[in-house]
Write an enzyme that holds these catalytic residues in place. Structure first.
Site, mmCIF file in Angstrom:
data_model
loop_
_atom_site.group_PDB
_atom_site.id
_atom_site.type_symbol
_atom_site.label_atom_id
_atom_site.label_comp_id
_atom_site.label_asym_id
_atom_site.label_seq_id
_atom_site.Cartn_x
_atom_site.Cartn_y
_atom_site.Cartn_z
ATOM 1 C CE LYS A 108 -22.780 -0.634 -17.711
ATOM 2 N NZ LYS A 108 -23.199 -1.073 -16.375
ATOM 3 N N GLY A 134 -18.539 -9.376 -4.054
ATOM 4 C CA GLY A 134 -18.050 -9.091 -5.412
ATOM 5 C C GLY A 134 -17.493 -7.677 -5.489
ATOM 6 N N GLY A 184 -32.667 -9.197 -8.957
ATOM 7 C CA GLY A 184 -31.906 -8.469 -9.980
ATOM 8 C C GLY A 184 -32.762 -7.737 -10.988
HETATM 9 P P1 ATR Z 1 -18.623 -6.515 -13.645
HETATM 10 O O1 ATR Z 1 -19.478 -6.306 -12.420
HETATM 11 O O2 ATR Z 1 -17.524 -5.494 -13.741
HETATM 12 O O3 ATR Z 1 -19.411 -6.669 -14.903
HETATM 13 P P2 ATR Z 1 -18.251 -9.382 -13.371
HETATM 14 O O4 ATR Z 1 -17.247 -10.118 -14.164
HETATM 15 O O5 ATR Z 1 -19.681 -9.591 -13.583
HETATM 16 O O6 ATR Z 1 -17.812 -7.845 -13.444
HETATM 17 O O7 ATR Z 1 -18.025 -9.673 -11.831
HETATM 18 C C1 ATR Z 1 -16.819 -9.539 -11.324
HETATM 19 C C2 ATR Z 1 -16.899 -9.945 -9.862
HETATM 20 O O8 ATR Z 1 -17.345 -11.284 -9.760
HETATM 21 C C3 ATR Z 1 -15.540 -9.889 -9.258
HETATM 22 O O9 ATR Z 1 -15.703 -9.478 -7.929
HETATM 23 C C4 ATR Z 1 -15.082 -11.351 -9.334
HETATM 24 O O10 ATR Z 1 -14.113 -11.700 -8.385
HETATM 25 P P3 ATR Z 1 -12.540 -11.378 -8.662
HETATM 26 O O11 ATR Z 1 -12.387 -9.906 -8.473
HETATM 27 O O12 ATR Z 1 -11.815 -12.153 -7.641
HETATM 28 O O13 ATR Z 1 -12.267 -11.811 -10.058
HETATM 29 C C5 ATR Z 1 -16.383 -12.037 -9.035
HETATM 30 N N1 ATR Z 1 -16.381 -13.426 -9.478
HETATM 31 C C6 ATR Z 1 -16.527 -13.861 -10.742
HETATM 32 N N2 ATR Z 1 -16.499 -15.220 -10.770
HETATM 33 C C7 ATR Z 1 -16.320 -15.640 -9.493
HETATM 34 C C8 ATR Z 1 -16.242 -16.908 -8.855
HETATM 35 N N3 ATR Z 1 -16.334 -18.039 -9.549
HETATM 36 N N4 ATR Z 1 -16.100 -16.936 -7.505
HETATM 37 C C9 ATR Z 1 -16.018 -15.798 -6.786
HETATM 38 N N5 ATR Z 1 -16.100 -14.574 -7.330
HETATM 39 C C10 ATR Z 1 -16.254 -14.481 -8.655
#
Ligand code: ATR
Length: 284
Positions: A66, A128, A243
């Site tokens: 992206k 998130g 979703g």
């Molecule tokens: P994207 O939206 O860019 O595809 P993603 O990996 O799906 O990314 O989601 C990322 C988000 O999920 C981030 O906010 C991440 O928190 P961090 O910024 O602290 O890494 C959050 N996230 C992923 N796993 C998590 C978990 N086990 N507990 C809390 N937040 C989590």
């Protein structure tokens, strides 16, 4: 003339986008094809050059490309430029124009069923801080929602979204544990991380123990359809937004960019939900 559309990503094989766009085409009596272009990392540059010389009218672009696609565009719209991420490309007289329909798709899908839920006097909490949070945050700022706080495991990333999109007047960054204690202050709580996605169905980014009366809880995860996050909110009487609704509306936004046609999303939503209920990864 056959409309030639597609999806570029990796992996892409299990995408629901071909099904959705074929529904839109048939709804609008448009003849065409939506194909998958699964490009392994390392082959992106060479494959994208080939696609530049193909007869595609437009395509979606997903993980992990992206951001990478931006270097190959001739033009980019405001939302995509601000977000630094593109999910839709329109080919116009050989020019590639990039858009991002994630945030507006989210907003439109909520507004369709809950027209007041994200109106300007509401307090919204995003959980998130990945790409999806950024897109939704941008769309909500555009809609003049009065408060849009962001909670994230890494609080710094939440703060960065707010600063990048110039939202400090409307927003503060929170830790997840702080957010957990304050959930009942918000009119809408939107889960934007991948936490709770199949096969980790039993996980939720927060424990929900108290909610505001009449509030809306939304999860961008669609496998499973009803996540643990949504189940907890439902048990406390929340309105739910799923979703798969965002997924269909971001696709509708892309389809409209390509064709200027507005598909009947309500009718297709019913078919889409029936399809998802038959998918064992979704319907748990
Ligand atoms: P994207 O939206 O860019 O595809 P993603 O990996 O799906 O990314 O989601 C990322 C988000 O999920 C981030 O906010 C991440 O928190 P961090 O910024 O602290 O890494 C959050 N996230 C992923 N796993 C998590 C978990 N086990 N507990 C809390 N937040 C989590």
């Amino acid at each position: 003339m056959m409309l030639q559309l597609g999806l570029i990503g990796y992996p892409a094989a299990h995408s629901l986008s071909p099904w959705i766009h074929h529904q839109f085409m048939s709804d609008q009596n448009i003849e065409g094809k939506y194909s998958l272009y699964e490009i392994p990392p390392g082959e992106f540059e060479s494959k994208i050059q080939k696609i530049k010389h193909s007869s595609l009218d437009g395509f979606n672009i997903t993980v992990p490309y992206k951001e990478k696609i931006i270097a190959y565009l001739d033009e980019i719209d405001d939302a995509a430029r601000f977000l630094g991420a593109v999910n839709t490309v329109k080919v116009e007289n050989g020019k590639w124009i990039g858009y991002n329909t994630d945030g507006i798709g989210f907003y439109n899908s909520v507004a369709k069923r809950y027209p007041e839920a994200l109106s300007s006097n509401k307090k919204v909490l995003l959980l998130g801080s990945g790409g999806a949070a950024r897109g939704i945050y941008y769309a909500l700022l555009k809609q003049n929602v009065s408060t849009i706080d962001i909670a994230n495991r890494t609080e710094e990333k939440a703060r960065k979204i707010i600063e990048d999109l110039d939202g400090t007047r409307f927003s503060k960054a929170l830790s997840i544990s702080d957010a957990e204690k304050k959930i009942h202050h918000y009119d809408a709580v939107i889960q934007t991380s991948s936490v709770g996605m199949s096969p980790n169905d039993d996980q939720s980014i927060v424990k929900i123990t108290d909610i505001k009366n009449g509030s809306l809880f939304s999860d961008i995860v669609y496998r499973p359809m009803k996540t643990t996050f949504l189940k907890q909110a439902e048990a406390l009487g929340a309105n739910l937004h799923y979703g798969h609704e965002m997924l269909l509306y971001q696709a509708a936004g892309a389809f409209e960019i390509w064709t200027d046609a507005v598909p009947d999303t309500q009718e297709i939503m019913i078919k889409f939900e029936n399809k998802l209920r038959g998918d064992s990864n979704v319907n748990k």
